[in-house]
Design an enzyme around this catalytic site. Structure first.
Site, PDB file in Angstrom:
ATOM      1  N   ASP A  32     -15.015  17.375 -15.571  1.00 12.39           N
ATOM      2  CA  ASP A  32     -13.633  17.034 -15.881  1.00 12.39           C
ATOM      3  C   ASP A  32     -12.777  17.825 -14.903  1.00 12.39           C
ATOM      4  O   ASP A  32     -12.753  19.060 -14.948  1.00 12.39           O
ATOM      5  CB  ASP A  32     -13.320  17.405 -17.327  1.00 12.39           C
ATOM      6  CG  ASP A  32     -11.867  17.146 -17.704  1.00 12.39           C
ATOM      7  OD1 ASP A  32     -11.067  16.799 -16.807  1.00 12.39           O
ATOM      8  OD2 ASP A  32     -11.526  17.308 -18.895  1.00 12.39           O
ATOM      9  N   HIS A  61      -6.701   7.902   7.427  1.00  8.05           N
ATOM     10  CA  HIS A  61      -7.794   7.411   8.269  1.00  8.05           C
ATOM     11  C   HIS A  61      -7.290   6.566   9.439  1.00  8.05           C
ATOM     12  O   HIS A  61      -8.014   6.366  10.421  1.00  8.05           O
ATOM     13  CB  HIS A  61      -8.807   6.618   7.434  1.00  8.05           C
ATOM     14  CG  HIS A  61      -8.334   5.258   7.006  1.00  8.05           C
ATOM     15  ND1 HIS A  61      -7.566   5.061   5.890  1.00  8.05           N
ATOM     16  CD2 HIS A  61      -8.536   4.033   7.555  1.00  8.05           C
ATOM     17  CE1 HIS A  61      -7.313   3.770   5.757  1.00  8.05           C
ATOM     18  NE2 HIS A  61      -7.886   3.124   6.755  1.00  8.05           N
ATOM     19  N   GLU A  85      -2.122  -8.899   6.221  1.00  8.57           N
ATOM     20  CA  GLU A  85      -3.497  -9.199   5.846  1.00  8.57           C
ATOM     21  C   GLU A  85      -3.575 -10.380   4.897  1.00  8.57           C
ATOM     22  O   GLU A  85      -2.668 -10.632   4.092  1.00  8.57           O
ATOM     23  CB  GLU A  85      -4.178  -7.971   5.234  1.00  8.57           C
ATOM     24  CG  GLU A  85      -3.445  -7.313   4.100  1.00  8.57           C
ATOM     25  CD  GLU A  85      -4.105  -6.010   3.666  1.00  8.57           C
ATOM     26  OE1 GLU A  85      -5.250  -5.744   4.048  1.00  8.57           O
ATOM     27  OE2 GLU A  85      -3.455  -5.248   2.929  1.00  8.57           O
ATOM     28  N   HIS A  91       0.694   5.193   6.754  1.00 11.50           N
ATOM     29  CA  HIS A  91      -0.012   4.621   7.896  1.00 11.50           C
ATOM     30  C   HIS A  91       0.926   4.188   9.025  1.00 11.50           C
ATOM     31  O   HIS A  91       0.740   4.563  10.190  1.00 11.50           O
ATOM     32  CB  HIS A  91      -0.827   3.400   7.452  1.00 11.50           C
ATOM     33  CG  HIS A  91      -1.890   3.702   6.453  1.00 11.50           C
ATOM     34  ND1 HIS A  91      -2.654   4.850   6.482  1.00 11.50           N
ATOM     35  CD2 HIS A  91      -2.333   2.997   5.373  1.00 11.50           C
ATOM     36  CE1 HIS A  91      -3.516   4.838   5.478  1.00 11.50           C
ATOM     37  NE2 HIS A  91      -3.338   3.727   4.793  1.00 11.50           N
ATOM     38  N   LYS A 151       0.651  -8.598   2.015  1.00  3.40           N
ATOM     39  CA  LYS A 151      -0.633  -9.045   1.460  1.00  3.40           C
ATOM     40  C   LYS A 151      -0.600 -10.554   1.223  1.00  3.40           C
ATOM     41  O   LYS A 151       0.460 -11.157   1.066  1.00  3.40           O
ATOM     42  CB  LYS A 151      -0.931  -8.324   0.149  1.00  3.40           C
ATOM     43  CG  LYS A 151      -1.423  -6.895   0.325  1.00  3.40           C
ATOM     44  CD  LYS A 151      -1.911  -6.326  -0.997  1.00  3.40           C
ATOM     45  CE  LYS A 151      -2.657  -5.021  -0.777  1.00  3.40           C
ATOM     46  NZ  LYS A 151      -3.875  -5.183   0.026  1.00  3.40           N
TER      47      LYS A 151
END
EC number: 1.1.1.49
Length: 479
Positions: A84, A164, A202, A226, A326
């Site tokens: 936990d 990333h 996308e 990003h 999206k």
């Protein structure tokens, strides 16, 4: 190099789809030896054998062409600790061991303060590092509060606020292309560049991510981190070195130079929308508001677009357009640098000299330069395109990211003040959107997004979309 990695949230989607395959890639490339240890910590009532089986299954599913012996080595290196993350005793048990440890918080950001506090109280070994996934806070005040807590508990050099996108090969080639090529660096300014589009469109819809996405939306999920990071790399002044201090300082300079939008600017220069029912390929897509787990009352956007300007000598007069959406008709993931047109064409030429556009493809990775040349008929202008394929990187983005963490190179992670400056840039947008000063538009899934709006910005974005469509058509072969 650290040889111990503890992942909190070790049975989640991030671990399965990205972190485990990244570890396998590191092993295959020779960066991880036989002494590497992986500890997975999560709430599931599993033992280490069950976790190894789960690791093996996920590597088979998401590990691509990684050799079977490599997948087995990562699974064999794993052990499991039921934990936990709000319990200091469980946290201490998970990190127990000899030598420094890298701790990856693959958790909702709301849990960061309690877990970091527990890590501090448990006595992290000297040289240990903590990895925090974006977003860093939920707004400017939250980021400032989190940074104050972290500063009291953990040295800044031990913190890796990771994104990333910064580890993607083409993203890093943005820096290399502009800084290491004499043909580009002298013209990398507003005298020659009219607009920069940073786009992540996308076809992917919600895909079961409502629990996270509906509380965040496109602006916080993509633009605040990003896309602003890409803006920094495109617009930064040349750093003295690519070391962490010089590189981070120049990125912060870019964010500090962004002109804050007024309420009128937000209304005129930003857009938000969400998708309606539609069809993408062979799949029928329900309206976002009807997706399982979505609360329509939140009015969460799935499309966001923001125009920014920088108050700096280099970029005065250049428009930076950040856009993401999206469930759109086509994937478009690129940085497109649009140069100004030539001031004069020789007499007798027919046709239009379209602006040169340098495109850094993000996914798939690549490089293209749109030019104007002479067609098959004399004195007729025609579009040309030069393209370059990128060599496959040794490591994918998350592999590079984890290698930087384990080796202690923070250059491509985000410093605390940088995270705060990114929130500062978008705070006026968030405030205005929360007050409904900007309408929530709608667009059919599988379309190009919301219909063009004449009063948006200076109208230039519609022209660049046309240029992108031109770039997608067959071109005259070029040498």
């Amino acid at each position: 190099m650290i040889n111990r990695l503890v992942i909190f949230g070790a049975t989640g989607d991030l671990t399965a789809r990205y972190l485990l395959p990244a570890l396998a890639d590191l092993r295959a490339a020779g960066h991880l030896g036989d002494h590497f240890q992986l500890t997975g910590a999560s709430r599931e009532d599993w033992d280490s054998e069950q976790y190894r089986e789960w690791v093996s299954t996920q590597l088979t599913r998401h590990g691509g062409t990684c050799p079977a012996d490599t997948r087995k080595a990562i699974a064999d290196a794993a052990r499991y600790q039921r934990a936990d993350v709000t319990d200091p005793v469980d946290v201490a048990s998970a990190i127990a061991g000899e030598g420094p440890v890298a701790v990856y918080l693959a958790l909702p950001p709301a849990l960061f303060p309690v877990v970091v506090t527990a890590l501090h109280n448990s006595g992290l070994p000297a040289g240990s590092r903590i990895v925090l996934e974006k977003p860093f806070g939920e707004d400017l005040a939250g980021a400032q509060e989190l940074n104050r807590l972290l500063a009291d508990l953990v040295p800044e050099q031990a913190l890796f606020r990771v994104d990333h996108f910064l580890a993607m090969t083409t993203v890093q080639n943005v820096l290399g292309s502009r800084l290491a090529n004499r043909v580009l660096e002298p013209i990398w300014n507003s005298t020659h560049i009219a607009q920069v589009d940073i786009v992540w469109d996308e076809t992917l819809a919600l895909e079961g991510r409502a629990g996270y996405y509906d509380t965040v939306g496109a602006l916080k999920d993509m633009v605040q981190n990003h896309l602003l990071q890409l803006l920094c790399l495109v617009a930064m002044e040349p750093p003295i070195t690519l070391g962490e201090r010089d590189l981070r300082n120049r990125k912060v300079d870019v964010l500090r130079s962004v002109r804050l939008l007024t309420e009128d600017d937000v209304v005129r220069r930003t857009r938000r929308a969400r998708y309606l029912p539609g069809r993408i390929g062979d799949h029928d897509i329900p309206a976002y508001a009807d997706e399982e787990g979505v609360n329509p009352a939140r009015r969460t956007e799935t499309f966001a677009e923001v125009e920014l300007e920088l108050d700096s000598w280099r970029w005065a007069g250049t428009i930076f357009r950040l856009r993401t959406g999206k469930a759109l008709k086509a994937d478009r993931k690129e940085v497109a640098v649009r140069f100004r047109t030539v001031p004069h064409l020789p007499l007798g030429q027919s046709g239009e000299a379209l602006p040169n556009v340098l495109r850094f493809g993000l996914e798939p990775e690549g490089l293209a330069l749109d030019l104007t040349g002479i067609g098959s008929r004399a004195h007729t202008l025609t579009p040309l395109s030069l393209t370059a394929q990128m060599e496959p990187p040794e490591l994918p983005a998350y592999g590079r990211l984890l290698l930087d963490v384990l080796t202690g190179d923070p250059a491509m992670s985000i410093r605390g003040d940088e995270a705060e400056e990114a929130w500062r840039v978008l705070t006026p947008v968030l405030t205005a959107w929360e007050s409904n000063l900007v309408p929530l538009e709608e667009y059919p899934a599988g379309s190009d997004g919301p219909a063009p709006r004449q009063e948006f910005g200076d109208g230039q974005w519609r022209r660049d979309d046309l240029l992108h469509a031109e770039a997608a058509t067959p071109r005259q072969p070029s040498s």
